[in-house]
Motif scaffolding. Sequence first.
Motif, PDB file in Angstrom:
ATOM      1  N   VAL A  60     118.417  81.621  40.703  1.00 54.78           N
ATOM      2  CA  VAL A  60     118.556  83.352  41.058  1.00 54.78           C
ATOM      3  C   VAL A  60     119.165  83.788  42.213  1.00 54.78           C
ATOM      4  CG1 VAL A  60     117.140  85.440  40.664  1.00 54.78           C
ATOM      5  CG2 VAL A  60     116.630  83.692  39.325  1.00 54.78           C
ATOM      6  N   ASN A  61     118.537  83.421  43.230  1.00 54.91           N
ATOM      7  CA  ASN A  61     119.240  83.452  44.716  1.00 54.91           C
ATOM      8  C   ASN A  61     119.297  82.169  45.487  1.00 54.91           C
ATOM      9  OD1 ASN A  61     119.244  86.365  44.795  1.00 54.91           O
ATOM     10  ND2 ASN A  61     116.952  86.614  45.065  1.00 54.91           N
ATOM     11  N   GLU A  62     120.418  81.730  45.443  1.00 54.14           N
ATOM     12  CA  GLU A  62     120.578  80.543  45.920  1.00 54.14           C
ATOM     13  C   GLU A  62     120.382  80.454  47.504  1.00 54.14           C
ATOM     14  OE1 GLU A  62     124.157  78.528  44.623  1.00 54.14           O
ATOM     15  OE2 GLU A  62     123.269  78.451  42.726  1.00 54.14           O
ATOM     16  N   ILE A  63     119.505  80.253  47.934  1.00 47.63           N
ATOM     17  CA  ILE A  63     118.905  80.225  49.513  1.00 47.63           C
ATOM     18  C   ILE A  63     118.110  79.091  49.715  1.00 47.63           C
ATOM     19  CG2 ILE A  63     117.320  81.429  51.092  1.00 47.63           C
ATOM     20  CD1 ILE A  63     118.053  84.199  49.599  1.00 47.63           C
ATOM     21  N   SER A  97     113.869  72.235  52.206  1.00 47.20           N
ATOM     22  CA  SER A  97     113.646  73.468  51.616  1.00 47.20           C
ATOM     23  C   SER A  97     112.756  73.452  50.455  1.00 47.20           C
ATOM     24  CB  SER A  97     115.201  74.091  51.087  1.00 47.20           C
ATOM     25  OG  SER A  97     114.926  75.184  50.576  1.00 47.20           O
ATOM     26  N   TRP A  98     111.912  74.615  50.391  1.00 55.51           N
ATOM     27  CA  TRP A  98     111.155  74.758  49.234  1.00 55.51           C
ATOM     28  C   TRP A  98     111.900  75.408  47.974  1.00 55.51           C
ATOM     29  CZ3 TRP A  98     106.558  74.323  46.555  1.00 55.51           C
ATOM     30  CH2 TRP A  98     105.518  73.701  47.175  1.00 55.51           C
ATOM     31  N   GLN A  99     112.940  75.850  48.041  1.00 52.30           N
ATOM     32  CA  GLN A  99     113.629  76.877  47.144  1.00 52.30           C
ATOM     33  C   GLN A  99     114.367  76.210  45.962  1.00 52.30           C
ATOM     34  OE1 GLN A  99     112.933  80.124  48.050  1.00 52.30           O
ATOM     35  NE2 GLN A  99     112.061  79.275  49.797  1.00 52.30           N
ATOM     36  N   TRP A 100     113.385  75.246  45.364  1.00 52.86           N
ATOM     37  CA  TRP A 100     114.023  74.523  44.144  1.00 52.86           C
ATOM     38  C   TRP A 100     113.041  74.440  42.856  1.00 52.86           C
ATOM     39  CZ3 TRP A 100     118.930  72.207  44.809  1.00 52.86           C
ATOM     40  CH2 TRP A 100     119.379  72.118  46.259  1.00 52.86           C
ATOM     41  N   LEU A 101     113.865  74.544  41.938  1.00 54.60           N
ATOM     42  CA  LEU A 101     113.294  74.127  40.274  1.00 54.60           C
ATOM     43  C   LEU A 101     113.884  72.792  40.061  1.00 54.60           C
ATOM     44  CD1 LEU A 101     111.199  74.741  38.088  1.00 54.60           C
ATOM     45  CD2 LEU A 101     113.294  76.498  37.292  1.00 54.60           C
ATOM     46  N   GLY A 145     109.418  71.214  34.135  1.00 54.15           N
ATOM     47  CA  GLY A 145     109.970  71.521  35.524  1.00 54.15           C
ATOM     48  C   GLY A 145     108.934  71.365  36.452  1.00 54.15           C
ATOM     49  N   GLN A 146     109.368  71.418  37.526  1.00 55.84           N
ATOM     50  CA  GLN A 146     108.371  71.789  38.729  1.00 55.84           C
ATOM     51  C   GLN A 146     108.929  72.569  39.924  1.00 55.84           C
ATOM     52  OE1 GLN A 146     107.904  68.126  41.187  1.00 55.84           O
ATOM     53  NE2 GLN A 146     105.925  68.690  41.931  1.00 55.84           N
ATOM     54  N   ILE A 147     108.482  73.640  40.388  1.00 52.45           N
ATOM     55  CA  ILE A 147     108.752  74.375  41.888  1.00 52.45           C
ATOM     56  C   ILE A 147     108.389  73.363  42.850  1.00 52.45           C
ATOM     57  CG2 ILE A 147     108.681  76.155  43.115  1.00 52.45           C
ATOM     58  CD1 ILE A 147     108.105  77.863  40.460  1.00 52.45           C
ATOM     59  N   MET A 148     109.242  72.896  43.354  1.00 50.99           N
ATOM     60  CA  MET A 148     108.815  71.776  44.791  1.00 50.99           C
ATOM     61  C   MET A 148     110.069  71.752  45.680  1.00 50.99           C
ATOM     62  SD  MET A 148     106.536  70.038  46.156  1.00 50.99           S
ATOM     63  CE  MET A 148     105.271  70.564  44.825  1.00 50.99           C
ATOM     64  N   GLY A 149     109.683  71.496  46.867  1.00 48.81           N
ATOM     65  CA  GLY A 149     110.770  70.899  47.960  1.00 48.81           C
ATOM     66  C   GLY A 149     111.675  70.183  47.629  1.00 48.81           C
ATOM     67  N   ASP A 150     112.615  70.041  48.325  1.00 54.20           N
ATOM     68  CA  ASP A 150     113.453  69.098  48.003  1.00 54.20           C
ATOM     69  C   ASP A 150     113.151  67.368  48.482  1.00 54.20           C
ATOM     70  OD1 ASP A 150     113.730  69.284  50.649  1.00 54.20           O
ATOM     71  OD2 ASP A 150     115.851  70.091  50.917  1.00 54.20           O
ATOM     72  N   TRP A 151     111.938  67.368  48.895  1.00 51.17           N
ATOM     73  CA  TRP A 151     111.392  66.083  49.184  1.00 51.17           C
ATOM     74  C   TRP A 151     111.162  65.486  47.702  1.00 51.17           C
ATOM     75  CZ3 TRP A 151     109.100  70.690  50.923  1.00 51.17           C
ATOM     76  CH2 TRP A 151     108.013  71.117  50.544  1.00 51.17           C
ATOM     77  N   ALA A 158     104.894  77.577  45.608  1.00 53.34           N
ATOM     78  CA  ALA A 158     105.505  78.137  44.264  1.00 53.34           C
ATOM     79  C   ALA A 158     105.601  79.550  44.480  1.00 53.34           C
ATOM     80  CB  ALA A 158     104.824  77.715  43.325  1.00 53.34           C
ATOM     81  N   PHE A 159     104.465  80.431  45.148  1.00 56.81           N
ATOM     82  CA  PHE A 159     104.746  81.693  44.959  1.00 56.81           C
ATOM     83  C   PHE A 159     105.662  82.132  46.316  1.00 56.81           C
ATOM     84  CE2 PHE A 159     103.683  86.003  47.204  1.00 56.81           C
ATOM     85  CZ  PHE A 159     103.448  86.723  46.042  1.00 56.81           C
ATOM     86  N   ASP A 160     105.897  81.470  47.025  1.00 57.76           N
ATOM     87  CA  ASP A 160     106.855  81.887  48.052  1.00 57.76           C
ATOM     88  C   ASP A 160     107.993  81.813  47.765  1.00 57.76           C
ATOM     89  OD1 ASP A 160     104.708  81.996  49.859  1.00 57.76           O
ATOM     90  OD2 ASP A 160     105.122  80.297  50.991  1.00 57.76           O
ATOM     91  N   VAL A 161     108.503  80.739  46.737  1.00 54.17           N
ATOM     92  CA  VAL A 161     109.630  80.537  46.076  1.00 54.17           C
ATOM     93  C   VAL A 161     109.996  81.718  45.115  1.00 54.17           C
ATOM     94  CG1 VAL A 161     111.040  78.967  44.799  1.00 54.17           C
ATOM     95  CG2 VAL A 161     109.472  77.954  46.448  1.00 54.17           C
ATOM     96  N   LEU A 162     108.977  82.012  44.293  1.00 55.01           N
ATOM     97  CA  LEU A 162     109.109  83.051  43.442  1.00 55.01           C
ATOM     98  C   LEU A 162     109.496  84.186  44.399  1.00 55.01           C
ATOM     99  CD1 LEU A 162     106.153  82.101  41.050  1.00 55.01           C
ATOM    100  CD2 LEU A 162     108.693  82.410  40.394  1.00 55.01           C
ATOM    101  N   MET A 163     108.920  84.625  45.471  1.00 53.74           N
ATOM    102  CA  MET A 163     109.039  85.762  46.159  1.00 53.74           C
ATOM    103  C   MET A 163     110.577  85.820  46.730  1.00 53.74           C
ATOM    104  SD  MET A 163     107.661  87.374  49.736  1.00 53.74           S
ATOM    105  CE  MET A 163     105.990  87.066  49.239  1.00 53.74           C
TER     106      MET A 163
END
Length: 411
Positions: free
Chosen positions: A290-293, A141-145, A260-266, A193-198
Amino acid sequence: MKIRLMAAMLAATVVLPFAAANATDLEVTHWWTSGGEAAAVAELAKAFDATGNKWVDGAIAGSGATARPIMISRITGGDPMAATQFNHGRQAEELVEAGLMRDLTDVATRENWKEVIKPSSLLDSCTIDGKIYCAPVNIHSWQWLWLSNAAFEKAGVAVPKNWDEFVAAAPALEKAGIVPLAIGGQAWQAAGAFDVLMVAIAGKDVYQKVFGDKDADVAAGPEIAKVFKAADDARRMSKGTNVQDWNQATNMVITGKAGGQIMGDWAQGEFALAGQTAGKDYTCLPGLGVNEIISTGGDAFYFPLLKDEEKSKAQEVLASTLVSPAVQVAFNLKKGSLPVRGDVDLAAANDCMKKGLDILAKGNVIEGADQLLSADSQKQKEDLFSEFFANPSLTPEDAQKRFAEIIASAE
């Protein structure tokens, strides 16, 4: 651009049962070359070698954007590897349509992949015209900070709980000589990073309308304008990162040089390799707090058609091995990703992985952009955001107009 084919590659090989496979060497290509990634790949190699076969590692340094053209060129040029990594989605679509990839439906049926691989969208991404062409190995998942606890302590501010608090803490970080947000120079990092922000700011439904439905009006609308405002904040906060590779940016967080870094869970593989502990040394915010997805992107292995009968048999052994329960646990614990099987025990998972598993169990998932957009459309998006993060004179308004044009013509 459609892939040019060589007639010599169109010969199909005989598919024999898994149990009939004999020991042989298989070259496997992938782009997992960071420290954490290499440790995870070693688990796959160890498991395949234990079958009496041999994993011949074909790692290609750099990102997937660097590796994929090399992999595709070899397959279309008559020099195929035995197995190759692609992301979940449409990256191998044209190779499959051209008849260059092996049908794994018999293996998948024999081992009940449709019942055990969750969510079903993972196997759907492997399926073309009702046939299964790849073996999923993880959910990334990309959805991480990811946040450095030491950096915020040095700056004298509390570790943020969400994106807004992170933006508000940026001046204190900068005053302490810390780059607030590390983003490497590779185009896919900026686009990701943009996709995560979206998802975090505009929400799941807007994300689906833009990338799933290809709705250019939504892409040009006020909700996405808010996302571009956040991307502008991210661009400002990432000034001074001065690294190229994603793992170099992750290392800035590990060493406290970045907040910090916006990056996937890898990224977790790098934290683990550095001996850092989730919740103690670093903090993870799924959905930017914000949105836990969870986005169900990640990696799968495809198997080019081979003329060598013994290697063809061994391909089935490898496909089976990659999806087996024990390998799923060993690999994903090292990789920082989630398993593709819903029937494995991950009691050893750290705090961040447990957060991801909990979100997955609740069904708060979206498909990754690689699953929703063609490779060509993804490339256009990456080019736009690479320019946006590198060029402060490109305004959010102008960038959004170009983004909407990409979505209008997206496949």
